[in-house]
Design a protein around this motif. Structure first.
Motif, PDB file in Angstrom:
ATOM      1  N   ILE A 115       0.402  -1.270  -0.548  1.00 34.37           N
ATOM      2  CA  ILE A 115      -0.232  -0.086   0.119  1.00 34.37           C
ATOM      3  C   ILE A 115       0.961   1.370  -0.196  1.00 34.37           C
ATOM      4  CG2 ILE A 115      -1.086   1.729   1.608  1.00 34.37           C
ATOM      5  CD1 ILE A 115      -3.269  -1.606   2.147  1.00 34.37           C
ATOM      6  N   ARG A 116       1.536   1.452   0.490  1.00 32.66           N
ATOM      7  CA  ARG A 116       2.860   2.690   0.996  1.00 32.66           C
ATOM      8  C   ARG A 116       3.442   2.909  -0.607  1.00 32.66           C
ATOM      9  NH1 ARG A 116       3.684   0.022   5.903  1.00 32.66           N
ATOM     10  NH2 ARG A 116       6.370  -0.924   5.102  1.00 32.66           N
ATOM     11  N   LYS A 117       3.894   1.455  -0.998  1.00 33.45           N
ATOM     12  CA  LYS A 117       4.537   1.509  -2.661  1.00 33.45           C
ATOM     13  C   LYS A 117       3.810   2.281  -3.435  1.00 33.45           C
ATOM     14  CE  LYS A 117       6.516  -1.063  -6.389  1.00 33.45           C
ATOM     15  NZ  LYS A 117       6.619  -2.719  -6.914  1.00 33.45           N
ATOM     16  N   GLN A 118       1.891   1.669  -3.130  1.00 36.51           N
ATOM     17  CA  GLN A 118       0.946   2.745  -4.366  1.00 36.51           C
ATOM     18  C   GLN A 118       0.252   3.636  -4.050  1.00 36.51           C
ATOM     19  OE1 GLN A 118       0.561   0.615  -6.786  1.00 36.51           O
ATOM     20  NE2 GLN A 118      -0.616   1.588  -7.451  1.00 36.51           N
ATOM     21  N   GLU A 119       0.606   4.347  -2.573  1.00 33.46           N
ATOM     22  CA  GLU A 119       0.075   5.684  -2.685  1.00 33.46           C
ATOM     23  C   GLU A 119       1.674   6.734  -2.641  1.00 33.46           C
ATOM     24  OE1 GLU A 119      -1.769   5.344   2.159  1.00 33.46           O
ATOM     25  OE2 GLU A 119       0.773   5.803   1.758  1.00 33.46           O
ATOM     26  N   ALA A 120       2.503   6.093  -3.406  1.00 43.25           N
ATOM     27  CA  ALA A 120       3.924   6.898  -3.965  1.00 43.25           C
ATOM     28  C   ALA A 120       3.541   6.844  -5.902  1.00 43.25           C
ATOM     29  CB  ALA A 120       5.063   6.573  -3.502  1.00 43.25           C
ATOM     30  N   LEU A 121       2.751   5.900  -6.698  1.00 43.29           N
ATOM     31  CA  LEU A 121       2.758   5.707  -7.796  1.00 43.29           C
ATOM     32  C   LEU A 121       1.859   6.857  -7.423  1.00 43.29           C
ATOM     33  CD1 LEU A 121       3.201   1.811  -8.081  1.00 43.29           C
ATOM     34  CD2 LEU A 121       4.701   3.793  -8.876  1.00 43.29           C
ATOM     35  N   VAL A 122       1.101   6.516  -6.697  1.00 38.47           N
ATOM     36  CA  VAL A 122      -0.066   7.785  -7.243  1.00 38.47           C
ATOM     37  C   VAL A 122       0.330   9.063  -7.177  1.00 38.47           C
ATOM     38  CG1 VAL A 122      -2.761   8.699  -6.169  1.00 38.47           C
ATOM     39  CG2 VAL A 122      -2.340   5.810  -6.502  1.00 38.47           C
ATOM     40  N   ALA A 123       0.957   9.319  -5.842  1.00 36.04           N
ATOM     41  CA  ALA A 123       1.359  10.821  -5.893  1.00 36.04           C
ATOM     42  C   ALA A 123       2.110  11.243  -6.685  1.00 36.04           C
ATOM     43  CB  ALA A 123       2.515  10.847  -4.564  1.00 36.04           C
ATOM     44  N   GLN A 124       3.162  10.068  -7.698  1.00 39.24           N
ATOM     45  CA  GLN A 124       3.745  10.359  -8.981  1.00 39.24           C
ATOM     46  C   GLN A 124       3.107  11.086 -10.049  1.00 39.24           C
ATOM     47  OE1 GLN A 124       6.699   7.042  -9.340  1.00 39.24           O
ATOM     48  NE2 GLN A 124       7.471   7.713 -11.911  1.00 39.24           N
ATOM     49  N   ALA A 125       1.744   9.877  -9.742  1.00 36.79           N
ATOM     50  CA  ALA A 125       1.202  10.166 -11.076  1.00 36.79           C
ATOM     51  C   ALA A 125       0.086  11.353 -11.212  1.00 36.79           C
ATOM     52  CB  ALA A 125      -0.252   8.764 -10.819  1.00 36.79           C
ATOM     53  N   LYS A 126      -0.669  11.326  -9.877  1.00 36.14           N
ATOM     54  CA  LYS A 126      -0.788  13.111  -9.438  1.00 36.14           C
ATOM     55  C   LYS A 126       0.413  13.831  -9.843  1.00 36.14           C
ATOM     56  CE  LYS A 126      -3.680  12.380  -5.856  1.00 36.14           C
ATOM     57  NZ  LYS A 126      -3.853  12.889  -4.339  1.00 36.14           N
ATOM     58  N   ALA A 127       1.537  13.908 -10.131  1.00 35.23           N
ATOM     59  CA  ALA A 127       2.621  15.330 -10.580  1.00 35.23           C
ATOM     60  C   ALA A 127       2.834  15.485 -12.208  1.00 35.23           C
ATOM     61  CB  ALA A 127       4.098  14.545  -9.471  1.00 35.23           C
ATOM     62  N   THR A 128       3.036  13.722 -12.411  1.00 33.45           N
ATOM     63  CA  THR A 128       2.457  13.705 -14.191  1.00 33.45           C
ATOM     64  C   THR A 128       1.516  14.744 -14.983  1.00 33.45           C
ATOM     65  OG1 THR A 128       3.639  11.806 -14.015  1.00 33.45           O
ATOM     66  CG2 THR A 128       2.792  12.171 -15.826  1.00 33.45           C
ATOM     67  N   LEU A 129       0.769  14.215 -13.882  1.00 33.17           N
ATOM     68  CA  LEU A 129      -0.960  14.569 -14.528  1.00 33.17           C
ATOM     69  C   LEU A 129      -0.847  16.416 -14.297  1.00 33.17           C
ATOM     70  CD1 LEU A 129      -3.681  14.636 -15.650  1.00 33.17           C
ATOM     71  CD2 LEU A 129      -4.829  14.278 -13.480  1.00 33.17           C
ATOM     72  N   ALA A 130      -0.031  16.869 -13.510  1.00 32.47           N
ATOM     73  CA  ALA A 130      -0.657  18.249 -12.727  1.00 32.47           C
ATOM     74  C   ALA A 130       0.680  18.892 -13.975  1.00 32.47           C
ATOM     75  CB  ALA A 130       0.128  18.568 -11.809  1.00 32.47           C
ATOM     76  N   GLN A 131       1.549  19.034 -14.290  1.00 38.28           N
ATOM     77  CA  GLN A 131       2.437  18.965 -15.708  1.00 38.28           C
ATOM     78  C   GLN A 131       1.707  18.726 -16.985  1.00 38.28           C
ATOM     79  OE1 GLN A 131       5.847  16.901 -15.995  1.00 38.28           O
ATOM     80  NE2 GLN A 131       7.077  18.038 -17.767  1.00 38.28           N
ATOM     81  N   ALA A 132       0.656  17.654 -17.385  1.00 37.59           N
ATOM     82  CA  ALA A 132       0.391  17.829 -18.495  1.00 37.59           C
ATOM     83  C   ALA A 132      -1.028  18.773 -18.477  1.00 37.59           C
ATOM     84  CB  ALA A 132       0.147  16.249 -18.698  1.00 37.59           C
ATOM     85  N   GLN A 133      -1.623  18.686 -17.297  1.00 33.05           N
ATOM     86  CA  GLN A 133      -2.423  19.565 -18.046  1.00 33.05           C
ATOM     87  C   GLN A 133      -1.759  20.956 -17.737  1.00 33.05           C
ATOM     88  OE1 GLN A 133      -3.846  19.137 -13.827  1.00 33.05           O
ATOM     89  NE2 GLN A 133      -5.619  17.815 -15.020  1.00 33.05           N
ATOM     90  N   ALA A 134      -1.236  21.503 -17.825  1.00 30.75           N
ATOM     91  CA  ALA A 134      -0.538  22.949 -17.682  1.00 30.75           C
ATOM     92  C   ALA A 134       0.408  23.201 -18.997  1.00 30.75           C
ATOM     93  CB  ALA A 134       1.540  23.028 -16.969  1.00 30.75           C
ATOM     94  N   ASN A 135       0.733  21.748 -19.073  1.00 29.46           N
ATOM     95  CA  ASN A 135       1.344  21.630 -21.284  1.00 29.46           C
ATOM     96  C   ASN A 135      -0.122  21.891 -22.082  1.00 29.46           C
ATOM     97  OD1 ASN A 135       3.607  21.831 -20.504  1.00 29.46           O
ATOM     98  ND2 ASN A 135       3.920  19.402 -20.420  1.00 29.46           N
ATOM     99  N   ALA A 136      -1.119  21.488 -21.638  1.00 22.35           N
ATOM    100  CA  ALA A 136      -2.431  21.320 -22.610  1.00 22.35           C
ATOM    101  C   ALA A 136      -2.671  22.706 -22.244  1.00 22.35           C
ATOM    102  CB  ALA A 136      -3.436  20.264 -22.074  1.00 22.35           C
ATOM    103  N   ARG A 137      -2.757  23.573 -21.162  1.00 22.92           N
ATOM    104  CA  ARG A 137      -3.847  24.608 -21.037  1.00 22.92           C
ATOM    105  C   ARG A 137      -2.617  25.557 -22.298  1.00 22.92           C
ATOM    106  NH1 ARG A 137      -3.734  24.612 -16.340  1.00 22.92           N
ATOM    107  NH2 ARG A 137      -1.851  25.274 -15.601  1.00 22.92           N
ATOM    108  N   ARG A 138      -1.518  25.404 -21.760  1.00 23.31           N
ATOM    109  CA  ARG A 138      -1.051  26.693 -22.878  1.00 23.31           C
ATOM    110  C   ARG A 138      -1.114  26.124 -23.969  1.00 23.31           C
ATOM    111  NH1 ARG A 138       2.933  26.042 -18.612  1.00 23.31           N
ATOM    112  NH2 ARG A 138       4.223  24.091 -20.393  1.00 23.31           N
ATOM    113  N   ALA A 139      -1.188  24.550 -24.876  1.00 23.95           N
ATOM    114  CA  ALA A 139      -1.366  24.234 -26.162  1.00 23.95           C
ATOM    115  C   ALA A 139      -2.715  25.353 -26.609  1.00 23.95           C
ATOM    116  CB  ALA A 139      -1.124  22.890 -26.172  1.00 23.95           C
TER     117      ALA A 139
END
Length: 383
Positions: A115-139
Motif C-alpha cells: 500500500i505504501r508503494k502504491q501511495e507513492a505511485l499515486v503521488a507520482q501520477a498526480k505530479a505527472t498529471l499536473a504537468q500534462a494539464q499545464a502543457n495542455a492549457r498553454r497549448a
C-alpha cells in the motif's frame, strides 16, 4: 364348692355359643331380605372422592412427529486472501459474536508495504498529471496562433488524457491494496454462535479456506419428519410443541414444509422455527406435535383416567354412590386433560381423583365441591 364354679362357667359358655349360632344363621336371611336403602349401610363407604363431568371442548388435531434439531442457517467464514499467516485469534467454538466482529487476523506486513508503494505511485501520477494539464492549457491558449504546430498541440492534449488514465489506474491499485488489507481481518458475517473453528494460530491460509462456521442468529429449528399423508396437512404458520432431550417443552411455528419426499425414506421434512432463547442445541433429537385445525373432543381430567394392566379406565358414579369401571380409549392430551375417544357413556358423573384405590362396585362418598378429599376413609378393624 370348688367343683361347682367350673361347671357354671361351662354352662355360660355353651349358652353364648348357641346365641352366636342363631345370629349367624339369621344374618344371611336378613341380607337377602333387606331393602336397597338398607344395603349401603351394610357396606360402608371406603373412600371419599371428588366428582366431575366430562366436557366437550374444541381441541386442535395433532400430528405426532420426531426429528433432528439443526441450525436455522449456517455461515461459512473463510479467507479471501491467500499465502498469509494467521497472527491472532479472537474467537473460539461457542463464542457469541455480532456482525462485523473480528474473529481472526492475518499478517499485514506485506500488504501494508504494498500500500505504501502504491501511495507513492499515486503521488507520482498526480505530479505527472499536473504537468500534462499545464502543457495542455498553454497549448489550448496558443492554438491557431502559429506558435505551436497542430501536431504539438495534439501531443500535449493526448499527454493530459494519458496522465489522467495513469492516475486512475494507480488509484485503483491503491484501493485494491486497501481492500486486501481489510481482508486480513476475518469478520463475522452475521450475529450468531461459532460452531466450528479450523483456524490455527501461525497457519498459512489459502484463498477460500474455511476458518470458522457460524450458526446464524443463534437460531435452531426442529426438522420433523412426516409421511406423505401427514405432510399434505401441514401449512406454514401452524403451531408446534416439542419436547427437548432434557425434558423441557417449548412451542414453535412451522416455517416451511418440504415440497418433496426423500427417495430413501419416503418421508418429508417440516422445518419448525424455535424461539432464540429456547435453549435447544443443534445436533440433538426431539419429538413433539404439530397442531392442525380444531376438532370437538370429549375430555376429562388426567387424574380421572386410571391405568391398570396396560389399559385405561374411568370410574362413573351411580345414583347409589357406587362406582362402575369403564375401559376407555384415550387420545390427545392437553392442559392436564385427556381426550376420551370411546368407552364412556355421555352425561355421567365420573371420579375425578382417587380412582386408583377403587374397584368395580365400590361404594364411595362424594365430597362437596371445594372440600378436601379424604384419601383413606377405610374403617379400622378392631382387634
Amino acid at each position: 364348692m370348688n367343683r361347682l364354679i367350673p361347671f357354671g362357667m361351662a354352662v355360660a359358655a355353651l349358652a353364648a355359643l348357641a346365641g352366636g349360632a342363631v345370629i349367624l344363621t339369621r344374618a344371611p336371611h336378613a341380607a337377602t331380605t333387606g331393602t336397597a336403602a338398607d344395603r349401603p349401610a351394610d357396606r360402608p363407604s371406603v373412600l371419599t372422592v371428588t366428582a366431575t363431568t366430562p366436557q366437550t371442548q374444541d381441541w386442535p388435531q395433532t400430528l405426532v412427529a420426531s426429528g433432528a434439531l439443526a441450525a436455522w442457517q449456517e455461515a461459512v467464514i473463510g479467507a479471501e486472501v491467500g499465502n498469509l499467516r494467521i497472527t491472532e485469534l479472537f474467537a473460539d467454538v461457542g463464542s457469541t459474536v455480532v456482525r462485523g466482529q473480528e474473529l481472526a487476523r492475518l499478517s499485514q506486513d506485506s500488504t501494508q508495504a504494498a500500500i505504501r508503494k502504491q501511495e507513492a505511485l499515486v503521488a507520482q501520477a498526480k505530479a505527472t498529471l499536473a504537468q500534462a494539464q499545464a502543457n495542455a492549457r498553454r497549448a489550448r491558449m496558443v492554438k491557431g496562433s502559429g506558435a505551436l504546430s497542430e501536431q504539438q498541440v495534439a501531443e500535449y492534449l493526448i499527454a493530459e488524457d494519458t496522465a489522467k488514465a495513469s492516475l486512475a489506474a494507480a488509484q485503483a491499485d491503491l484501493d485494491s491494496g486497501r481492500i486486501t488489507l481489510a481482508q486480513t481481518r476475518i469478520l463475522a458475517v452475521d450475529d450468531g454462535v461459532v460452531t466450528a473453528r479450523s483456524a490455527t494460530l501461525g497457519n498459512v491460509v489459502s484463498t477460500g479456506a474455511e476458518l470458522f462456521r457460524l450458526q446464524r442468529q443463534s437460531r435452531v429449528e426442529w426438522n420433523a419428519e412426516l409421511d406423505a399423508r401427514q405432510l399434505s396437512q401441514v401449512r406454514p404458520g401452524q403451531k408446534a410443541r416439542l419436547t427437548l432431550p432434557d425434558g423441557r417443552r417449548i412451542d414453535g411455528t412451522v416455517r416451511l414444509a418440504a415440497p418433496s419426499l426423500n427417495s430413501a425414506t419416503s418421508r418429508g421434512v417440516v422445518s419448525v422455527s424455535l424461539p432464540a432463547d429456547s435453549g435447544a442445541m443443534a445436533g440433538g433429537f426431539a419429538s413433539g406435535e404439530i397442531e392442525l385445525a380444531n376438532q370437538s373432543a370429549l375430555t376429562a381430567p388426567q387424574s380421572a383416567v386410571v391405568l391398570r394392566d396396560g389399559r385405561s379406565y374411568v370410574f362413573s358414579i351411580g345414583a347409589d354412590n357406587r362406582v362402575t369401571r369403564h375401559p376407555v380409549t384415550v387420545g390427545r392430551r392437553r392442559d392436564q386433560r385427556v381426550e376420551i375417544l370411546a368407552g364412556l357413556p355421555l352425561g355421567v358423573r365420573i371420579v375425578e381423583s382417587g380412582g386408583a384405590f377403587l374397584s368395580d362396585g365400590t361404594p364411595v362418598t362424594v365430597a362437596p365441591s371445594g372440600d378436601p378429599v379424604a384419601t383413606a376413609a377405610i374403617p379400622e378393624r378392631k382387634s
